[in-house]
Design a protein around this motif. Structure first.
Motif, mmCIF file in Angstrom:
data_model
loop_
_atom_site.group_PDB
_atom_site.id
_atom_site.type_symbol
_atom_site.label_atom_id
_atom_site.label_comp_id
_atom_site.label_asym_id
_atom_site.label_seq_id
_atom_site.Cartn_x
_atom_site.Cartn_y
_atom_site.Cartn_z
ATOM 1 N N UNK A 90 -4.140 9.362 -10.804
ATOM 2 C CA UNK A 90 -5.098 8.602 -11.610
ATOM 3 C C UNK A 90 -5.230 7.172 -11.090
ATOM 4 N N UNK A 91 -4.108 6.570 -10.734
ATOM 5 C CA UNK A 91 -4.106 5.210 -10.188
ATOM 6 C C UNK A 91 -4.935 5.159 -8.906
ATOM 7 N N UNK A 92 -4.683 6.108 -7.993
ATOM 8 C CA UNK A 92 -5.407 6.127 -6.729
ATOM 9 C C UNK A 92 -6.887 6.436 -6.943
ATOM 10 N N UNK A 93 -7.190 7.318 -7.876
ATOM 11 C CA UNK A 93 -8.592 7.648 -8.172
ATOM 12 C C UNK A 93 -9.312 6.443 -8.764
ATOM 13 N N UNK A 94 -8.629 5.671 -9.596
ATOM 14 C CA UNK A 94 -9.230 4.457 -10.145
ATOM 15 C C UNK A 94 -9.575 3.481 -9.028
ATOM 16 N N UNK A 95 -8.654 3.303 -8.098
ATOM 17 C CA UNK A 95 -8.924 2.422 -6.955
ATOM 18 C C UNK A 95 -10.087 2.964 -6.128
ATOM 19 N N UNK A 128 -7.813 -6.632 1.658
ATOM 20 C CA UNK A 128 -8.239 -6.603 3.055
ATOM 21 C C UNK A 128 -7.640 -5.457 3.853
ATOM 22 N N UNK A 129 -6.489 -4.949 3.434
ATOM 23 C CA UNK A 129 -5.811 -3.903 4.201
ATOM 24 C C UNK A 129 -6.178 -2.492 3.741
ATOM 25 N N UNK A 130 -7.033 -2.358 2.734
ATOM 26 C CA UNK A 130 -7.414 -1.028 2.239
ATOM 27 C C UNK A 130 -8.874 -0.772 2.556
ATOM 28 N N UNK A 131 -9.117 -0.220 3.753
ATOM 29 C CA UNK A 131 -10.477 0.064 4.192
ATOM 30 C C UNK A 131 -10.472 1.265 5.133
ATOM 31 N N UNK A 132 -11.655 1.820 5.343
ATOM 32 C CA UNK A 132 -11.810 2.952 6.264
ATOM 33 C C UNK A 132 -13.225 2.920 6.842
ATOM 34 N N UNK A 133 -13.393 3.583 7.965
ATOM 35 C CA UNK A 133 -14.712 3.688 8.592
ATOM 36 C C UNK A 133 -14.897 5.118 9.080
ATOM 37 N N UNK A 134 -16.106 5.645 8.882
ATOM 38 C CA UNK A 134 -16.422 7.004 9.329
ATOM 39 C C UNK A 134 -17.939 7.122 9.538
ATOM 40 N N UNK A 154 -11.597 9.432 4.168
ATOM 41 C CA UNK A 154 -10.689 8.619 4.986
ATOM 42 C C UNK A 154 -10.045 7.514 4.150
ATOM 43 N N UNK A 155 -10.831 6.893 3.264
ATOM 44 C CA UNK A 155 -10.291 5.851 2.399
ATOM 45 C C UNK A 155 -9.246 6.429 1.446
ATOM 46 N N UNK A 156 -9.468 7.630 0.983
ATOM 47 C CA UNK A 156 -8.466 8.284 0.130
ATOM 48 C C UNK A 156 -7.161 8.477 0.900
ATOM 49 N N UNK A 157 -7.256 8.895 2.143
ATOM 50 C CA UNK A 157 -6.054 9.068 2.968
ATOM 51 C C UNK A 157 -5.351 7.729 3.188
ATOM 52 N N UNK A 158 -6.125 6.670 3.390
ATOM 53 C CA UNK A 158 -5.550 5.329 3.551
ATOM 54 C C UNK A 158 -4.799 4.926 2.287
ATOM 55 N N UNK A 159 -5.415 5.148 1.122
ATOM 56 C CA UNK A 159 -4.768 4.811 -0.149
ATOM 57 C C UNK A 159 -3.481 5.602 -0.348
ATOM 58 N N UNK A 160 -3.506 6.884 -0.011
ATOM 59 C CA UNK A 160 -2.309 7.714 -0.159
ATOM 60 C C UNK A 160 -1.181 7.219 0.727
ATOM 61 N N UNK A 188 0.172 3.918 -0.728
ATOM 62 C CA UNK A 188 1.022 4.160 -1.904
ATOM 63 C C UNK A 188 2.354 4.765 -1.472
ATOM 64 N N UNK A 189 2.324 5.665 -0.515
ATOM 65 C CA UNK A 189 3.543 6.288 -0.020
ATOM 66 C C UNK A 189 4.513 5.240 0.528
ATOM 67 N N UNK A 190 3.986 4.223 1.190
ATOM 68 C CA UNK A 190 4.830 3.141 1.695
ATOM 69 C C UNK A 190 5.569 2.432 0.570
ATOM 70 N N UNK A 191 4.853 2.153 -0.512
ATOM 71 C CA UNK A 191 5.512 1.519 -1.664
ATOM 72 C C UNK A 191 6.576 2.432 -2.255
ATOM 73 N N UNK A 192 6.233 3.688 -2.444
ATOM 74 C CA UNK A 192 7.170 4.625 -3.074
ATOM 75 C C UNK A 192 8.392 4.872 -2.204
ATOM 76 N N UNK A 193 8.185 4.963 -0.912
ATOM 77 C CA UNK A 193 9.302 5.173 0.006
ATOM 78 C C UNK A 193 10.285 4.013 -0.063
ATOM 79 N N UNK A 194 9.760 2.811 -0.243
ATOM 80 C CA UNK A 194 10.606 1.618 -0.342
ATOM 81 C C UNK A 194 11.052 1.335 -1.774
ATOM 82 N N UNK A 195 10.750 2.262 -2.682
ATOM 83 C CA UNK A 195 11.113 2.138 -4.097
ATOM 84 C C UNK A 195 10.574 0.842 -4.693
ATOM 85 N N UNK A 196 9.364 0.482 -4.301
ATOM 86 C CA UNK A 196 8.696 -0.701 -4.828
ATOM 87 C C UNK A 196 7.597 -0.268 -5.789
ATOM 88 N N UNK A 197 7.323 -1.073 -6.808
ATOM 89 C CA UNK A 197 6.235 -0.728 -7.727
ATOM 90 C C UNK A 197 4.882 -0.888 -7.050
#
Length: 92
Positions: A4-9, A31-37, A46-52, A55-64
């Motif tokens: 839901x969070x990612x879909x909202x974004x 600035x770091x959340x963009x895609x081109x196709x 592509x933007x959905x994959x970028x967002x995923x 988010x995975x980077x935050x979760x892997x580092x146990x960051x909110x």
């Protein structure tokens, strides 16, 4: 919750068609959340994959995951829990 969070974004994405006909999509204020196709549909995917991946980077580092443009997760949501493979299954 994370979906839901990612879909909202993703619903807040802004798309621009370039002179060559390709499309750039971005999350406003990030600035770091963009895609081109080649097409807007492909750009959205592509933007959905970028967002995923982001988010995975935050979760892997146990960051909110940060609140962005009104999209946020509650403090007791799974984004604040210790990293588990189950969380990854919901994102991937």
């Amino acid at each position: 919750m994370i979906a839901d969070y990612l879909e909202t974004l993703l619903s807040q994405a802004e798309y621009t068609t370039l002179p060559d006909g390709s499309c750039v999509g971005r999350i406003p204020g990030q600035d770091n959340l963009w895609a081109q196709a080649r097409t807007q549909d492909a750009c959205r995917q592509e933007l959905q994959a970028v967002l995923e991946a982001w988010a995975l980077g935050y979760l892997t580092n146990q960051e909110p995951l940060p609140a962005i443009n009104g999209a946020h997760l509650l403090k007791d949501s799974c984004a604040y829990c210790p990293f588990t493979p189950t969380i990854l299954e919901h994102i991937a």
